[in-house]
Design a protein around this motif. Sequence first.
Motif, PDB file in Angstrom:
ATOM      1  N   SER A  84       0.825  -1.207   0.000  1.00 20.34           N
ATOM      2  CA  SER A  84       0.000   0.000   0.000  1.00 20.34           C
ATOM      3  C   SER A  84       0.863   1.263   0.000  1.00 20.34           C
ATOM      4  N   TYR A  91       2.297   1.641  -3.546  1.00 17.16           N
ATOM      5  CA  TYR A  91       1.246   2.109  -4.434  1.00 17.16           C
ATOM      6  C   TYR A  91       1.012   3.613  -4.243  1.00 17.16           C
ATOM      7  N   HIS A  92       0.884   4.016  -2.981  1.00 16.37           N
ATOM      8  CA  HIS A  92       0.643   5.421  -2.653  1.00 16.37           C
ATOM      9  C   HIS A  92       1.783   6.305  -3.168  1.00 16.37           C
ATOM     10  N   LYS A 132       1.990   6.535  -7.007  1.00 16.79           N
ATOM     11  CA  LYS A 132       0.967   7.435  -7.552  1.00 16.79           C
ATOM     12  C   LYS A 132       1.354   8.899  -7.336  1.00 16.79           C
ATOM     13  N   LEU A 149      -0.065   8.344 -11.641  1.00 17.36           N
ATOM     14  CA  LEU A 149      -0.788   7.185 -12.173  1.00 17.36           C
ATOM     15  C   LEU A 149      -0.622   6.002 -11.237  1.00 17.36           C
ATOM     16  N   SER A 150      -1.599   5.130 -11.262  1.00 14.82           N
ATOM     17  CA  SER A 150      -1.430   3.871 -10.539  1.00 14.82           C
ATOM     18  C   SER A 150      -0.406   3.031 -11.303  1.00 14.82           C
ATOM     19  N   PRO A 151       0.197   2.036 -10.660  1.00 19.32           N
ATOM     20  CA  PRO A 151       1.153   1.176 -11.381  1.00 19.32           C
ATOM     21  C   PRO A 151       0.544   0.535 -12.631  1.00 19.32           C
TER      22      PRO A 151
END
Length: 89
Positions: A13, A16-17, A20, A25-27
């Motif tokens: 998490s 990911y955070h 972004k 962008l998200s992965p």
Amino acid sequence: MKDVARECDMSESSFYHNFKIVTSLSPIAFQKKIRLEEAKNLLATKNIGVAQAAFDVGYESASQFSREYARMFGVPPKIHSEILRSGVA
């Protein structure tokens, strides 16, 4: 994601955070963008069809590729490749 996060010494998490924040962008969206940019390059420089470009960048469905390509670049890949090869773009 798990392996990449572990390599960065982060939780999934947290990775990911932070990803972004850095890329906006998200992965998964980032990966899609990279694939579509590579497909655009292939269509502009190689004499290959849309389906081959889709498969070369990792898409299993040429129709899904065409939808996502048109969404990103505003024009279907077949037409875009003709424009790119003609040197108009």
